[in-house]
Design a protein around this motif. Structure first.
Motif, PDB file in Angstrom:
ATOM      1  N   SER A  82       4.528  -0.066   8.365  1.00  0.00           N
ATOM      2  CA  SER A  82       3.172   0.747   7.879  1.00  0.00           C
ATOM      3  C   SER A  82       3.098   0.518   6.745  1.00  0.00           C
ATOM      4  O   SER A  82       2.349   0.862   6.316  1.00  0.00           O
ATOM      5  CB  SER A  82       3.498   2.110   8.906  1.00  0.00           C
ATOM      6  OG  SER A  82       4.303   2.958   8.192  1.00  0.00           O
ATOM      7  N   ASN A  84       4.032  -2.064   5.153  1.00  0.00           N
ATOM      8  CA  ASN A  84       3.916  -2.899   3.666  1.00  0.00           C
ATOM      9  C   ASN A  84       5.631  -3.736   2.841  1.00  0.00           C
ATOM     10  O   ASN A  84       5.424  -4.130   2.403  1.00  0.00           O
ATOM     11  CB  ASN A  84       2.982  -3.431   2.759  1.00  0.00           C
ATOM     12  CG  ASN A  84       1.383  -3.448   3.659  1.00  0.00           C
ATOM     13  OD1 ASN A  84       1.450  -4.149   4.859  1.00  0.00           O
ATOM     14  ND2 ASN A  84       0.530  -2.295   3.319  1.00  0.00           N
ATOM     15  N   ALA A 312       2.987   5.470   6.296  1.00  0.00           N
ATOM     16  CA  ALA A 312       1.608   5.048   6.412  1.00  0.00           C
ATOM     17  C   ALA A 312       1.009   5.151   5.367  1.00  0.00           C
ATOM     18  O   ALA A 312       0.118   3.970   4.532  1.00  0.00           O
ATOM     19  CB  ALA A 312       1.221   5.647   7.657  1.00  0.00           C
ATOM     20  N   GLU A 313       0.240   5.949   4.693  1.00  0.00           N
ATOM     21  CA  GLU A 313       0.206   6.292   3.031  1.00  0.00           C
ATOM     22  C   GLU A 313       0.278   5.388   2.143  1.00  0.00           C
ATOM     23  O   GLU A 313      -0.934   4.443   1.473  1.00  0.00           O
ATOM     24  CB  GLU A 313       0.162   7.885   3.045  1.00  0.00           C
ATOM     25  CG  GLU A 313      -0.879   8.262   1.626  1.00  0.00           C
ATOM     26  CD  GLU A 313      -0.578   9.965   1.291  1.00  0.00           C
ATOM     27  OE1 GLU A 313      -0.840  10.220   0.303  1.00  0.00           O
ATOM     28  OE2 GLU A 313       0.425  10.407   1.881  1.00  0.00           O
ATOM     29  N   ARG A 316      -1.776   1.663   2.942  1.00  0.00           N
ATOM     30  CA  ARG A 316      -3.051   2.091   2.419  1.00  0.00           C
ATOM     31  C   ARG A 316      -3.329   2.016   1.381  1.00  0.00           C
ATOM     32  O   ARG A 316      -4.269   1.271   0.795  1.00  0.00           O
ATOM     33  CB  ARG A 316      -3.863   3.405   3.435  1.00  0.00           C
ATOM     34  CG  ARG A 316      -3.473   3.434   4.924  1.00  0.00           C
ATOM     35  CD  ARG A 316      -4.189   4.671   5.438  1.00  0.00           C
ATOM     36  NE  ARG A 316      -3.642   5.738   4.892  1.00  0.00           N
ATOM     37  CZ  ARG A 316      -2.255   6.361   6.007  1.00  0.00           C
ATOM     38  NH1 ARG A 316      -2.395   5.921   6.631  1.00  0.00           N
ATOM     39  NH2 ARG A 316      -2.553   7.904   5.717  1.00  0.00           N
ATOM     40  N   LEU A 317      -2.263   1.926   0.942  1.00  0.00           N
ATOM     41  CA  LEU A 317      -2.505   2.056  -0.714  1.00  0.00           C
ATOM     42  C   LEU A 317      -1.670   0.954  -1.883  1.00  0.00           C
ATOM     43  O   LEU A 317      -2.461   0.424  -2.630  1.00  0.00           O
ATOM     44  CB  LEU A 317      -1.603   3.343  -1.760  1.00  0.00           C
ATOM     45  CG  LEU A 317      -2.655   4.816  -1.447  1.00  0.00           C
ATOM     46  CD1 LEU A 317      -1.486   5.630  -2.881  1.00  0.00           C
ATOM     47  CD2 LEU A 317      -3.786   4.817  -2.209  1.00  0.00           C
ATOM     48  N   LYS A 319      -0.302  -2.356  -0.319  1.00  0.00           N
ATOM     49  CA  LYS A 319      -0.241  -4.232  -0.067  1.00  0.00           C
ATOM     50  C   LYS A 319       0.338  -5.075  -0.539  1.00  0.00           C
ATOM     51  O   LYS A 319       0.445  -5.381  -1.504  1.00  0.00           O
ATOM     52  CB  LYS A 319      -1.527  -5.167   0.001  1.00  0.00           C
ATOM     53  CG  LYS A 319      -2.733  -4.199   1.375  1.00  0.00           C
ATOM     54  CD  LYS A 319      -1.944  -3.619   2.159  1.00  0.00           C
ATOM     55  CE  LYS A 319      -3.606  -2.403   2.548  1.00  0.00           C
ATOM     56  NZ  LYS A 319      -3.148  -2.513   4.473  1.00  0.00           N
TER      57      LYS A 319
END
Length: 467
Positions: A82, A84, A312-313, A316-317, A319
């Motif tokens: 999650s 990455n 997970a946060e 999202r920031l 990749k």
């Protein structure tokens, strides 16, 4: 628990005499580049300390204390995905000496605990199933087996080799093996007392593509690979990557406040996703360095909800944007410095710091030419002929009293033969650090001459590297 080395009879098969293992520099560079391309990893500290509210487990406590009764390595792997991340590393044995696998060497291990399962097996299976690369951590310092400074014996080295052999033969291919508790100021087990090259050759003979990484960045200059394939910075201990670092590196720090889980963690403040991504991960990646972020499982063997949400946060920031910046070839030192502690001379020493400071295997001390001198030399003399093929010349930039700018404008290295000096290498470009790989040379006297404004040398290293 049990006495130290109580099952040493099980050890000898792992410690047969080995020849030096040839390491192809091009292949090594390819493996280092592939490691950097992973960009971001997860460190997982789970061991006896998890159940003790400590950072080092108490080596006198019973293995029965270890009981992650709801161990969920699939949860760990999905949390890493999650965020990455590309890989992970588990603490198979920390400094107190408790093993997370069913070792046959007699050391305290999971099969004597309240959770008699192979944690290493569960970890590698879960992370590989999730498409993540697998690394393992192993502490050389072992307080249960009394493997510490000035106590190392052939039997203890045999135990270490046997345990590493188990890890490198029973759990499939490893991307890296991360070592700790060795050649550190706090553990003091030196590479002379427990020879680095013996461990390096063992690892490469069992898994040629496994990178060997030691937590020793605090001891050696940041522009070279001394006794490691990947330079390992402990960011959590204040170690910083030098700007423009040319070597493949990894920086480790924590999501929670410490490495091992504490009772306050489910509600405590975590490192922010913004800090992790914008201040650590992205800048490090631009500097040939991965970030490995520790996430500590709780006493059930699971990540706390707040840690899962933070990972997970992060994902999202950030990749994984593909291959990392390309590295060049790094020379790796894996053998002892032949000049360390040998008799040293200098061109003059009425005011200078003694030349022995350049041959003491200590990058915090340095030899300094006499005031007003712009041409000076230091020399090491051996008892008999010594063969070598690698030289390192390190100027003490940023050292107290020396300054941040190079003082050396030219240098040369010579050897004495039949009463005359023969030049081996020379340079005219100011540079604080020089590596030279040369044809194997034999000599009793080796001299380094330098020109500049009262120049200094922190270490003049002479090595005989297998190749």
């Amino acid at each position: 628990m049990g006495g130290a080395l109580r099952a040493s009879a099980a050890v000898p098969a792992a410690v047969k005499a080995r020849q030096h293992v040839a390491v192809d520099p091009a292949r090594l560079q390819s493996l280092q580049q592939a490691f950097l391309d992973l960009r971001f990893g997860m460190f997982i500290h789970l061991n006896m300390a998890t159940f003790e509210e400590r950072e080092w487990g108490d080596p006198t406590l019973s293995p029965k204390l270890f009981d992650p009764k709801h161990l969920d390595t699939d949860q760990w792997a999905q949390a890493a995905k999650s965020a990455n991340m590309g890989y992970a590393c588990l603490t198979t044995k920390h400094h107190d000496g408790f093993c997370l696998w069913p070792t046959k060497t007699g050391s305290a291990n999971v099969m004597q605990s309240s959770f008699p399962h192979d944690v290493v097996r569960r970890y590698v299976d879960s992370f590989r199933k999730a498409g993540l690369k697998v690394c393992l951590y192993f502490s050389i310092l072992d307080l249960r087996q009394d493997i510490r400074a000035r106590t190392v014996t052939p039997e203890k080295i045999a135990l270490i080799k046997a345990q590493l052999t188990e890890l490198l033969t029973n759990y499939g291919p490893l991307t890296a093996l991360i070592l700790d508790g060795w050649n550190a100021s706090w553990s003091r087990i030196s590479y002379a007392e427990l020879p680095y090259r013996e461990i390096y050759d063992l690892v490469k003979s069992l898994q040629p593509d496994c990178l060997l990484t030691d937590h020793n960045a605090g001891s050696y200059p940041g522009t070279a690979l001394y006794y490691t394939d990947i330079k390992q910075y402990e960011q959590h201990a204040g170690q910083k990557i030098p700007p423009g670092s040319p070597v493949p590196s990894q920086s480790g720090t924590t999501l929670q406040s410490d490495w091992f889980w504490k009772k306050a963690y489910p509600t405590s403040e975590l490192a922010s996703a913004k800090t992790i991504v914008e201040e650590w991960l992205v800048p490090f990646n631009e500097n040939h360095c991965n970030l490995i972020l520790n996430v500590a499982p709780n006493r059930d063997g699971r990540f706390d909800d707040n840690a899962v949400a933070r990972l997970a946060e992060i994902g999202r920031l950030w990749k994984n944007t593909g291959p990392a910046p390309k590295i060049g070839r790094s020379v790796t030192i894996t053998t002892p410095d032949l000049a360390a502690g040998k008799p040293a001379w200098a061109s003059a020493s009425d005011e200078a710091v003694g030349p022995d400071q350049a041959f003491d295997d200590n990058f915090r001390s340095y030899w300094l030419a006499d005031r007003g001198k712009d041409d000076a030399w230091i020399e090491v003399r051996f008892d008999g002929p010594v063969s070598f093929n690698t030289l390192s010349i390190v100027e003490p930039l940023h050292a107290e009293g020396y300054g941040d700018a190079s003082r050396i404008t030219a240098y040369k290295v010579e050897v004495e033969r039949d009463g005359a000096w023969t030049e081996l290498v020379a340079g005219t470009t100011p540079a604080p650090y020089q590596f030279h790989e040369i044809e194997r040379t034999t000599a009793r006297r080796v001299r380094l001459s330098v020109k500049g404004r009262q120049p200094g040398i922190t270490e003049f290293g002479i090595y005989d590297e297998p190749r």
